[in-house]
Motif scaffolding. Structure first.
Motif, short mmCIF file in Angstrom:
data_model
loop_
_atom_site.label_atom_id
_atom_site.label_comp_id
_atom_site.label_asym_id
_atom_site.label_seq_id
_atom_site.Cartn_x
_atom_site.Cartn_y
_atom_site.Cartn_z
N SER A 101 0.84 -1.20 0.00
CA SER A 101 0.00 0.00 0.00
C SER A 101 0.87 1.25 0.00
CB SER A 101 -0.91 0.01 1.23
OG SER A 101 -0.13 0.07 2.42
N MET A 102 0.30 2.36 -0.44
CA MET A 102 0.90 3.67 -0.24
C MET A 102 0.50 4.15 1.14
SD MET A 102 2.62 6.25 -1.73
CE MET A 102 2.37 6.22 -3.52
N ASP A 119 -2.73 5.67 -4.84
CA ASP A 119 -2.31 4.30 -4.56
C ASP A 119 -1.04 3.89 -5.30
OD1 ASP A 119 -4.19 4.50 -6.84
OD2 ASP A 119 -3.77 2.37 -7.08
N LYS A 120 -0.64 4.66 -6.33
CA LYS A 120 0.52 4.29 -7.13
C LYS A 120 1.67 5.29 -7.01
CE LYS A 120 -2.15 1.93 -10.77
NZ LYS A 120 -3.50 2.21 -10.21
N ASP A 121 1.36 6.58 -7.04
CA ASP A 121 2.39 7.61 -7.14
C ASP A 121 2.41 8.53 -5.93
OD1 ASP A 121 3.13 6.73 -9.70
OD2 ASP A 121 1.59 7.99 -10.66
N ALA A 122 3.61 9.00 -5.62
CA ALA A 122 3.79 9.99 -4.55
C ALA A 122 4.63 11.14 -5.10
CB ALA A 122 4.48 9.36 -3.35
N LYS A 140 8.66 13.37 -8.24
CA LYS A 140 8.01 12.09 -7.94
C LYS A 140 8.96 11.27 -7.08
CE LYS A 140 5.71 9.89 -11.18
NZ LYS A 140 5.41 8.99 -12.34
N VAL A 141 8.42 10.71 -6.00
CA VAL A 141 9.23 9.88 -5.11
C VAL A 141 9.38 8.50 -5.75
CG1 VAL A 141 9.45 8.97 -2.77
CG2 VAL A 141 8.26 11.15 -3.15
N PRO A 142 10.60 8.02 -5.96
CA PRO A 142 10.78 6.72 -6.61
C PRO A 142 10.11 5.60 -5.82
CG PRO A 142 12.87 7.92 -6.50
CD PRO A 142 11.89 8.67 -5.65
N ASP A 143 9.42 4.73 -6.52
CA ASP A 143 8.79 3.60 -5.85
C ASP A 143 9.87 2.75 -5.17
OD1 ASP A 143 6.66 2.06 -5.01
OD2 ASP A 143 6.76 0.73 -6.76
N GLY A 144 9.57 2.29 -3.97
CA GLY A 144 10.56 1.57 -3.17
C GLY A 144 11.26 2.46 -2.17
N SER A 145 10.92 3.77 -2.20
CA SER A 145 11.58 4.74 -1.31
C SER A 145 10.62 5.23 -0.23
CB SER A 145 12.08 5.94 -2.12
OG SER A 145 12.98 5.55 -3.12
N ILE A 146 11.21 5.84 0.79
CA ILE A 146 10.45 6.56 1.81
C ILE A 146 10.96 8.00 1.83
CG2 ILE A 146 10.01 4.51 3.18
CD1 ILE A 146 12.18 5.47 5.15
N LEU A 147 10.10 8.92 2.25
CA LEU A 147 10.49 10.33 2.31
C LEU A 147 9.84 10.96 3.54
CD1 LEU A 147 10.68 12.96 -0.46
CD2 LEU A 147 9.16 13.40 1.47
N VAL A 148 10.62 11.77 4.24
CA VAL A 148 10.12 12.52 5.40
C VAL A 148 10.46 13.99 5.19
CG1 VAL A 148 10.25 12.85 7.90
CG2 VAL A 148 10.47 10.55 6.92
N HIS A 149 9.51 14.88 5.47
CA HIS A 149 9.83 16.31 5.47
C HIS A 149 9.24 16.96 6.71
CE1 HIS A 149 5.83 17.58 3.75
NE2 HIS A 149 5.94 16.46 3.03
N ALA A 150 9.94 18.01 7.19
CA ALA A 150 9.59 18.59 8.48
C ALA A 150 9.99 20.06 8.53
CB ALA A 150 10.26 17.81 9.61
N ASN A 151 9.18 20.93 7.88
CA ASN A 151 9.33 22.38 8.02
C ASN A 151 10.61 22.95 7.43
OD1 ASN A 151 8.12 21.46 11.12
ND2 ASN A 151 6.83 22.50 9.63
#
Length: 611
Positions: free
Chosen positions: A47-48, A176-179, A200-211
């Protein structure tokens, strides 16, 4: 609220309120929100996932609901600024809109954000003709978009057409597919719209952003994976923010640069906390970037996204979004600032000075001022009504229980659903209400803060129990709703899932009221009350946590001999008049020796005189 933008007095009021907002925003932005994206290829079940902690003392934690529409009875939509309540104007409303609950719509598009002020050259003065702020931008977009890419296009088109009435923002836009992750800042008071870049965030990756603006350098010729406004580099040159070659342009440095060590620590330590635990080689990542997270080497910037070592589950996301930097060098609950019970929170402001030096309070992902948190789980293998589930909490993400809301729901629990400033409604944040989950979850959290190291483990057990129950219920509801979808059509599935989402919120609200009562009874008066069925008086056994050796040492260091008993032999043995310990007859006699007949006579004399 300002009712007419064309009224000069209204315009002046708008400018004053905006600038008041800007001043307070810049002072507190580094204490604001956190987003965490997990792409399908990085998640355990495919899942996304999008997690969002909305951190703001001024925001009332409720779910906003915008029903779907298929008519032209309301040809325009009024817009108020989410942060200030200022009326901005009206824009045309399309004939058809999607159902939106929280920050997700019925077809599984979800949006989150974190705020950064950005260069004062662009954020210090609002666009005078702007009609859309960042909050309204999210909910309007969700009503109009069926994919993440369509949402991205809608957001940029709306800003170009109606302006942008906010400071710098980073948006998470997922289906459900793209971020996609998009950095945005207004073009300035004299121009309409916004400068932006999206990747676009590559599939298989995680991303965090904070201000902190997320995107640094970016490809200029990869429209499938990177889009940007036509003037993203040109505007920086006009303002003197960049002089190099186009291919070396760094959005973060140009529009959100010049930050000090304290800002980077507030913001990037949260990103570091997730990446350093989930990276393929956590130890190497930790050692490489800890100096950046601590604000000691501002050039050692972390990557925008990473590929995790293992697939990430919903429970992993909950754990990370509940973090106080436990078990790391950033953990801060056990110093003197944590008090007797090692609480991880400190009074604001986050920066403070002493004898000419500046210090910081650590700012973790979990924070006491969270108004609303959610984790959206978007399941591409499900039909639209079942695709997105939003796990919602209404306070501190480490203390609040999350319950599942299907994004197709056409109604919500009255304990959670409401309207906010972006709807022209002032939030009831100064009025406690037993029927609002925001207040009940705050009630539990604030009680636990004062007894953290003895009460928080009990709270964690309860959170896990609640979550496991809901996970099992979701499995059952998925099966029932799929059956209804196949046999009776989508509408029947929506009705079933709506009824469940409402009931789940109602149920959790009552559970949490009862849980507060349990905590209060168990931990009142700084005791820990345990069950003891052999005690026929109360069925209980009080225990006394006392003070640990570290705090004993601090007390002695600060007070010297003030509390010292010089001769340990003079310390009386513990005496209990009602309980399990025996009191010697001699001690009772000594205790009552002063209570003579003469003393009794004096007492009665005083009493009779008063009467």
């Amino acid at each position: 609220f300002v009712q007419q933008i064309n009224d000069p007095r209204a315009h002046l009021q708008k400018m004053i309120l905006y600038n008041l907002f800007l001043v307070t925003s810049i002072a507190s932005l580094s204490s604001a929100c956190t987003n965490f994206i997990v792409t399908p290829g990085a998640s355990k079940d495919g899942s996304m996932m999008l997690a969002y902690n909305a951190d703001d003392h001024d925001t009332f934690g409720i779910l906003y609901h915008y029903p779907a529409s298929n008519n032209t009875t309301q040809p325009t939509r009024k817009i108020w600024d989410w942060e200030t309540g200022i009326f901005l104007g009206e824009i045309p409303q399309p004939e058809m809109t999607y159902n939106v609950i929280g920050n997700c719509n019925e077809v599984g598009v979800c949006v989150g954000e974190t705020t950064w002020a950005g260069t004062p050259l662009l954020s210090a003065t609002p666009q005078t003709k702007a009609k859309i702020d960042y909050g309204s931008l999210m909910w309007i977009t969700l009503q109009r978009s069926k994919t993440a890419k369509e949402a991205l296009d809608t957001m940029t088109s709306l800003m170009d057409a109606y302006g942008y009435h906010s400071t710098g923002e980073t948006f998470s836009i997922v289906d459900d597919k793209d971020a996609w992750v998009m950095d945005v800042i207004g073009r300035g008071a004299d121009k309409l719209g916004a400068i932006w870049v999206a990747r676009k965030v590559p599939d298989g990756s995680i991303l965090v952003h904070a201000n902190h603006a997320k995107i640094t350098t970016f490809p200029l010729d990869d429209p499938e994976n990177c889009l940007y406004s036509h003037d993203v580099i040109e505007r920086a040159r006009e303002l003197g923010l960049y002089k190099g070659k186009d291919e070396n342009f760094n959005f973060q440095k140009a529009y959100d640069g010049g930050k000090g060590a304290d800002d980077i620590r507030y913001e990037e330590a949260r990103v570091f906390d997730v990446y350093s635990r989930l990276a393929p080689d956590p130890h190497t990542f930790y050692n490489k970037y800890i100096d950046y997270a601590m604000g000691r080497n501002l050039d050692n910037v972390m990557p925008i996204w990473i590929q995790p070592e293992k697939k990430v589950s919903l429970e992993d996301v909950i754990e990370r979004m509940s973090s106080h930097y436990e078990d790391s060098s950033l953990e801060y609950g056990f110093d003197v600032g944590g008090g007797l019970y090692a609480a991880p929170y400190r009074p604001k402001p986050n920066s403070w000075t002493y004898e000419g030096n500046t210090y910081v309070n650590e700012r973790s992902i979990a924070v006491e001022k969270t108004a609303l948190s959610f984790i959206a789980v978007i399941r591409g293998w499900m039909p639209a009504p079942l695709k997105a589930i939003v796990w919602v909490g209404c306070d501190d993400s480490s203390t609040s229980p999350r319950y599942p809301v299907y994004a197709c729901s056409t109604a919500g629990s009255s304990n959670y659903i409401g309207k906010g400033p972006q709807d022209g409604v002032t939030s009831p944040i100064l009025k406690f209400d037993w029927d609002q989950s925001f207040w009940i979850q705050n009630l539990v959290a604030n009680f636990v803060y004062s007894r953290w190291n003895i009460a928080y483990p009990v709270l964690q057990d309860k959170l896990e129990e609640v979550h496991k129950t809901f996970v099992e219920e979701v499995k059952e509801m998925d099966e029932r709703a799929l059956e209804a979808y196949r046999e009776d059509g989508p509408q029947k599935a929506v009705e079933l899932l709506t009824a469940y989402s409402v009931a789940a919120g109602d149920q959790l609200h009552q559970t949490w009221i009862e849980f507060f009562g349990y905590l209060f009874a168990r931990f009142r008066d700084f005791i820990v009350m345990e069950k003891d069925e052999t005690n026929l008086e109360c069925g209980c056994k009080p225990t006394f946590p006392g003070i640990d050796d570290a705090w004993k040492a601090r007390i002695v260091d600060e007070t010297g001999s003030q509390y010292l008993v010089s001769d340990p032999k003079q310390i009386s043995a513990p005496r209990v008049l009602r309980g399990t310990e025996r009191v010697e007859d001699k001690e009772i006699d000594q205790g009552l020796s002063w209570f003579s007949a003469g003393a009794l006579a004096d007492i009665f004399t005083v009493l009779f005189k008063r009467n």
